[in-house]
Design a protein around this motif. Structure first.
Motif, short mmCIF file in Angstrom:
data_model
loop_
_atom_site.label_atom_id
_atom_site.label_comp_id
_atom_site.label_asym_id
_atom_site.label_seq_id
_atom_site.Cartn_x
_atom_site.Cartn_y
_atom_site.Cartn_z
N TRP A 60 -5.74 11.05 16.01
CA TRP A 60 -5.88 12.51 15.99
C TRP A 60 -4.53 13.18 15.81
CZ3 TRP A 60 -4.37 16.69 19.02
CH2 TRP A 60 -5.05 17.88 18.79
N ARG A 61 -3.54 12.72 16.60
CA ARG A 61 -2.20 13.30 16.49
C ARG A 61 -1.61 13.08 15.10
NH1 ARG A 61 -0.12 15.11 21.19
NH2 ARG A 61 -1.07 14.31 23.10
N THR A 62 -1.86 11.90 14.54
CA THR A 62 -1.33 11.59 13.20
C THR A 62 -1.92 12.55 12.17
OG1 THR A 62 -1.09 9.28 13.83
CG2 THR A 62 -1.12 9.75 11.47
N MET A 63 -3.22 12.80 12.27
CA MET A 63 -3.86 13.72 11.33
C MET A 63 -3.33 15.13 11.52
SD MET A 63 -7.86 12.46 11.08
CE MET A 63 -8.25 12.69 12.79
N GLU A 64 -3.21 15.54 12.78
CA GLU A 64 -2.73 16.91 13.05
C GLU A 64 -1.31 17.09 12.54
OE1 GLU A 64 -4.70 19.48 14.25
OE2 GLU A 64 -6.16 17.90 13.81
N LYS A 113 -1.34 17.44 8.84
CA LYS A 113 -1.85 18.76 8.41
C LYS A 113 -0.79 19.83 8.63
CE LYS A 113 -6.65 17.71 9.63
NZ LYS A 113 -7.63 17.88 10.71
N ALA A 114 -0.10 19.74 9.79
CA ALA A 114 0.93 20.73 10.11
C ALA A 114 2.07 20.66 9.09
CB ALA A 114 1.46 20.50 11.52
N ALA A 115 2.43 19.45 8.70
CA ALA A 115 3.52 19.28 7.74
C ALA A 115 3.16 19.88 6.39
CB ALA A 115 3.85 17.80 7.59
N MET A 123 -6.98 8.52 5.80
CA MET A 123 -6.26 9.76 6.13
C MET A 123 -5.27 10.18 5.06
SD MET A 123 -5.52 9.11 10.20
CE MET A 123 -4.78 7.50 10.06
N SER A 124 -5.17 9.40 3.97
CA SER A 124 -4.08 9.64 3.03
C SER A 124 -4.20 11.00 2.33
CB SER A 124 -3.95 8.50 2.03
OG SER A 124 -5.03 8.55 1.13
N HIS A 125 -5.44 11.48 2.16
CA HIS A 125 -5.59 12.80 1.51
C HIS A 125 -4.97 13.92 2.35
CE1 HIS A 125 -8.88 12.62 4.35
NE2 HIS A 125 -9.01 13.92 4.25
N LEU A 126 -4.75 13.64 3.66
CA LEU A 126 -4.11 14.62 4.52
C LEU A 126 -2.59 14.54 4.42
CD1 LEU A 126 -6.27 14.02 7.73
CD2 LEU A 126 -6.56 15.86 6.05
N GLY A 127 -2.12 13.50 3.74
CA GLY A 127 -0.68 13.28 3.65
C GLY A 127 -0.18 12.21 4.59
N VAL A 128 -1.10 11.50 5.24
CA VAL A 128 -0.68 10.43 6.16
C VAL A 128 -0.20 9.23 5.35
CG1 VAL A 128 -1.49 8.78 7.89
CG2 VAL A 128 -2.25 11.17 8.00
N ASP A 177 0.82 -1.21 0.00
CA ASP A 177 0.00 0.00 0.00
C ASP A 177 0.86 1.26 0.00
OD1 ASP A 177 -2.40 -1.45 -0.01
OD2 ASP A 177 -3.35 0.00 1.36
N VAL A 178 1.97 1.21 0.71
CA VAL A 178 2.87 2.37 0.71
C VAL A 178 3.38 2.61 -0.71
CG1 VAL A 178 5.11 3.24 1.52
CG2 VAL A 178 3.54 2.12 3.15
N ALA A 179 3.79 1.52 -1.36
CA ALA A 179 4.31 1.64 -2.73
C ALA A 179 3.22 2.14 -3.68
CB ALA A 179 4.84 0.28 -3.21
N ALA A 180 2.02 1.62 -3.52
CA ALA A 180 0.91 2.03 -4.40
C ALA A 180 0.66 3.52 -4.27
CB ALA A 180 -0.35 1.23 -4.04
N ASP A 181 0.67 3.99 -3.03
CA ASP A 181 0.44 5.41 -2.78
C ASP A 181 1.54 6.25 -3.42
OD1 ASP A 181 -0.83 7.64 -1.45
OD2 ASP A 181 0.87 7.63 -0.06
N GLU A 182 2.79 5.81 -3.24
CA GLU A 182 3.90 6.60 -3.77
C GLU A 182 3.93 6.60 -5.30
OE1 GLU A 182 6.85 5.96 0.10
OE2 GLU A 182 7.28 4.88 -1.76
#
Ligand code: FES
Ligand code: FES
Lengths: 774, 164
Positions: A763-767, A770-772, A745-750, A385-390
């Protein structure tokens, strides 16, 4: 087809008894004159014991004995058996730390057994334990798996200054390096497989009963491998196996955990010998978190090399795996025994695996449902899944491009598996239809309108079940034609009684009411290896099939002799001769077999058979899980909303039992991904998850309705064509759910989220993502 | 020591207990009714659930003396004398709602309580109602289905077991 035939959803025969409170679990056992024992455990993760004073405890009314490590050392018992056979990186043999029942001068984890108080009541024993005075000198402790190999890490054992127990490599390093050299893309991820505990609802317990007159030991304890256990225990008791009886009783869940020779087993036997009474020890739930063996716990760095079309070229896996403070036979299998699953259902031509097993100041490790399989499936299915996303490829499409096709069977993967059969694309397509993968984006959009982030995750998995080995079975008809069936397998809830009675009743035409099933008593069962590693349907079932075949062969001979014909056939237990138009039931033959006039000359009387089935090769259950989650963006709360499974476990003996195994396995996989974790305080080494208030268990409301469908491809590797089913649910669940979480959460960049995905972590992962981006 | 008297499964039972003796200990150790199980020590698991005057209670969280004069039903008291299972027990069997059987007595007793209080409970409600019961084996699916179907029988919405 008969009502008990293969594939019939026969309701369980064990249920009426268990449903009426008739189970016989270890804590239900009361023997005459039985005393009770309490283990005083180490409160330190690592400490020297400077002195122990038990004098005040000894004087308390009701106290019969107080045992310490000195008593263990002075006894006739040897230490408990430990793991063998692995090497360190330089080829030297691994260090095998001594494993006494009670420790004498050093404690190595919070929960280590320091003293044992035996008293007439458990309350007296607990009270006396409080009066034992121990002077400890605390030492620095290491509980983190990843940090155990750091140069300045505290040493669990002086003999292993680097805390490394053993190193294991598998695959082809040179070929993998070459594959990576020509890669178009390399996906990398560090994955932490948390430490969890089996938490069977029945805790561990044991009653030791030494018979001085016969010089014989009986241990009553829920143990999933009674006969193997006896052989292991023999080395501790230093007596021939024949001087030991193991009685498992009903087992209230085990999942791999209740399988080794634990301290308390040795202790209750020693105590019984000393006080001259049976001695019972029962773990409380709080105690169980401190003293049960744990599962999983590794840190893995995985890399996947792909060409420009997304073809997998090679995979590298580097793992540091915890073994805890002490080892047991088989405890080395968790980190290395099931690495074959890493290759997945894919054609990846080159794989390089490197595992370093480390000591830490933590509980010993045992197999826990899957025993390396879920860990490996998680690694391969996450990195895909990581590879697919990248690479911007749909994760299902990426999988599809790399699946092993059915026409390639038998298929030798780049690791240890030689897969005999399987239709992986069919599984995946079926599951995608069940989970309406095509319509997912609409559900995602609809969820978004409700303030929810919806994600979908897919996993394909394959594992080794029924590793080469034996199982024994026996069928005994009595004088009146009723039957006792014995197996070396030991159920912990899987429903062996039902599956085995189905085979016996269908093959021999007897009524289940006439069949008594017996297991888990080494004085009754002649041979067997017990239950674990998804082996019993395949190996135990085949052993029973061999026994029914022997019974049928003999019954045919007796029937031919009695009816004076030579064309007897047996169909569902009815022995029929077409030429004479006569028939006899198996029950009639059984009765007749005890009258000499009915037997051909030279034939042994009675209708009994025993059999040992030998599995030379394993089988490969496989399947696809598709699940969906919704995350509350405000709170990080995760809801599992859809769950679909397609499994290929070959022929299905009983779909009720099979689905039960899958549901239960999924629940344990989901538990680990969403909430469960054994956690230690990094400074003090204290176990911070010591009760069900701190260790979150999955409950009914955490699950949606789970849909399971079978797509069986029967295997030729055993007599029944079945593949293992006990672990599959757990294996597929962990990666599928983790992939769904990241997808949400991937649309957030997770890119990844570690387990357990508690609301806070989500929650922390999403935040953070978003901060990044901001 | 304190004398306690209570009706257990329809029979009057007396015993001498300590003030600290839990109801579950009285049932298991004094009366040898071992169908009621202990799965935790923090009131989380529900393996110990019995009915006290018709209501589900965690017998690990109640003193024996608190049950003085009350009517207790345990898992042993559900089936008919001839062995016919209570509709909830039967539904557990029919829906494969048990594997190891350890959580089962508590689940069955809780299931009956849910069926009594919430005759129209849907799957989500039943799942929520089971928040005090842990099962490690089944993934809960069979349990939820069993409670739903037995509830229909017990509340007269469907033909079923002889007890209804
Ligand atoms: S034993 Fe009563 S809730 Fe766990
Ligand atoms: S059936 Fe084993 S805990 Fe529920």
């Amino acid at each position: 087809m008969g009502e008990f035939a293969m594939g019939q959803p026969v309701a369980r025969f064990e249920d009426p008894r268990l449903l009426r409170g008739g189970g016989r679990y270890i804590d239900d056992l009361v023997l005459p004159n039985m005393a009770h024992g309490y283990v005083l455990r180490s409160p330190h993760a690592h400490a020297k014991i400077l002195s122990i004073d038990t004098s005040a405890a000894q004087k308390l009314p009701g106290v019969l004995a107080v045992l310490t490590g000195q008593d263990w050392a002075d006894s006739t018992f040897a230490d408990l058996p430990t793991a063998t056979g692995r090497k360190r990186r330089d080829g030297t043999p691994m260090y095998r730390p001594p494993f006494p029942g009670l420790v004498k001068d050093r404690v190595r984890y919070v929960g280590d057994c320091v003293a044992f108080v035996v008293a007439k009541t458990i309350a007296q024993a607990m009270e006396a334990a409080e009066l034992i005075e121990i002077d400890y000198e605390p030492l620095p402790a290491i509980t983190s798996t990843a940090d155990a190999i750091l140069p300045d890490a505290p040493r669990v054992w002086e003999e292993t200054p680097d805390n490394i127990h053993f190193v294991h490599t598998e695959g082809d390093k040179a070929a993998t390096d070459a594959a990576f050299a020509k890669a178009h893309h390399i996906a990398k991820q560090r994955l932490v497989l948390t430490r969890v505990t089996a938490a069977s609802m029945e805790t561990r317990g044991a009653v030791g009963d030494y018979d001085a007159a016969a010089d014989r030991y009986t241990i009553y304890s829920p143990l999933q491998r009674a006969l193997v256990f006896r052989a292991e225990l023999m080395t501790t008791l230093r007596v021939p196996e024949s001087k030991i009886r193991v009685v498992a009783g009903d087992i209230g869940g085990s999942f791999g955990m209740k399988s080794g020779v634990f301290n308390e087993v040795g202790i209750v036997l020693l105590a019984s010998k000393i006080v001259g009474r049976p001695v019972k020890w029962i773990s409380t739930r709080s105690d169980s978190f401190l003293c049960d063996a744990h599962g999983r716990d590794n840190v893995t760095d995985v890399e996947l090399a792909l060409d420009k079309d997304g073809k997998f070229l090679g995979m590298r896996v580097k793992t540091i795996a915890a073994v805890g403070s002490y080892t047991q036979p088989g405890s080395e299998s968790g980190p290395v025994g099931n690495l074959g699953t890493l290759a997945g259902v894919y054609t990846t031509p080159a794989i390089d695996v490197d595992v370093t097993a480390v000591f830490t100041n933590t509980n010993p490790m045992r197999p826990y449902r899957g025993n390396g399989r879920p860990e490996a499936a998680y690694v391969v299915e996450r990195i895909i899944d990581v590879a697919a996303d990248e690479m911007g490829i749909d994760p299902v499409e990426l999988r599809r491009r790399n699946l092993i096709p059915p026409e390639a069977m038998p298929y030798k993967t780049a690791l240890s598996f030689k897969i005999d059969c399987g239709e992986f694309e069919k599984n995946m397509d079926m599951a995608l239809v069940m989970g309406d993968y095509a319509g997912f984006e609409a559900r995602r959009a609809a969820a978004r309108k409700r303030g929810k982030l919806r994600g979908i995750g897919v996993s394909n998995s394959i594992e080794r079940a029924a590793a080469p080995g034996f199982e024994g079975s026996e069928i005994r008809f009595d004088r009146t034609g009723s039957v006792t069936v014995l197996s070396g397998a030991v159920t912990q809830g899987q429903g062996h009684e039902t599956a085995f009675k189905q085979i016996v009743c269908d093959d021999l035409g007897v009524s289940p009411n006439d069949v008594h099933y017996l297991q888990g008593d080494t004085d009754q069962v002649f041979f067997g290896e017990g239950t674990g590693g998804s082996r019993t349907a395949g190996i135990g079932g085949s052993a029973l099939k061999m026994a029914t075949t022997k019974i049928i062969d003999k019954a045919k001979k007796i029937a031919s002799h009695m009816m004076k014909v030579d064309d007897v056939e047996c169909v569902e237990g009815l022995l029929t001769s077409r030429s004479s138009n006569r028939s006899m039931t198996m029950k009639e033959i059984a009765k007749a077999s005890l009258d000499p006039k009915n037997l051909p000359v030279g034939m042994e009387a009675g209708l009994n058979a025993s059999a040992v089935y030998t599995a030379h090769v394993q089988n490969y259950p496989n399947g696809t899980h598709v699940c969906e989650v919704e995350i509350d963006e405000e709170t990080g709360q995760v809801e599992l909303v859809e769950y679909n499974v397609v499994d290929d476990v070959g022929n299905v003996i009983n779909p009720l039992l099979l689905k039960g195994q899958i549901y239960g396995g999924v629940a344990q996989g989901v538990g680990q991904i969403l909430m469960e974790e054994i956690r230690f305080d990094p400074e003090s080494g204290q176990n911070l998850s010591g009760s069900f208030m701190d260790y979150a268990m999955p409950r009914a409301e955490h699950f949606p309705h789970i849909t399971v469908k079978s797509s069986p491809v029967p295997t030729q590797t055993n007599l029944l064509g079945v593949k293992g089913a006990g672990e599959a649910g757990c294996v597929g669940a962990m990666p599928a759910l983790a992939n769904a979480l990241v997808d949400a959460m991937s649309h957030l960049g997770v890119k990844h989220i570690e387990m357990p995905a508690t609301p806070e972590r989500v929650w922390r992962t999403m935040e953070a993502a978003k901060a990044a981006r901001a | 020591m304190i004398n306690v008297t209570m009706t257990v499964n329809g029979r009057e039972m007396t015993g001498e207990v300590e003030a600290r003796t839990l109801l579950v200990q009285f049932l298991r150790d004094h009366l040898r009714l071992t169908g009621t199980h202990v799965g935790c020590d923090t009131t989380q698991c529900g393996c110990c659930i019995v009915h006290v005057d018709g209501k589900a209670m965690k017998s690990c969280t109640m003193l024996a003396v608190q049950a003085q004069g009350k009517a207790i039903t345990t898992i042993e008291g559900l089936a008919a004398k001839d062995g016919t299972l209570h509709p909830m027990q039967q539904a557990f069997r029919d829906n494969h709602a048990l594997q190891c059987g350890y959580c089962t007595p508590g689940m069955v007793m809780m299931g009956i309580d849910i069926a009594r209080r919430l005759p129209d409970a849907d799957e989500a409600t039943i799942r929520h109602q089971l928040e005090g019961n842990i099962c490690r084996c089944t993934g809960y699916q069979g349990i939820v289905e069993a409670i739903k179907s037995a509830s229909a029988v017990l509340n007269g919405k469907q033909e079923g077991g002889s007890h209804a």
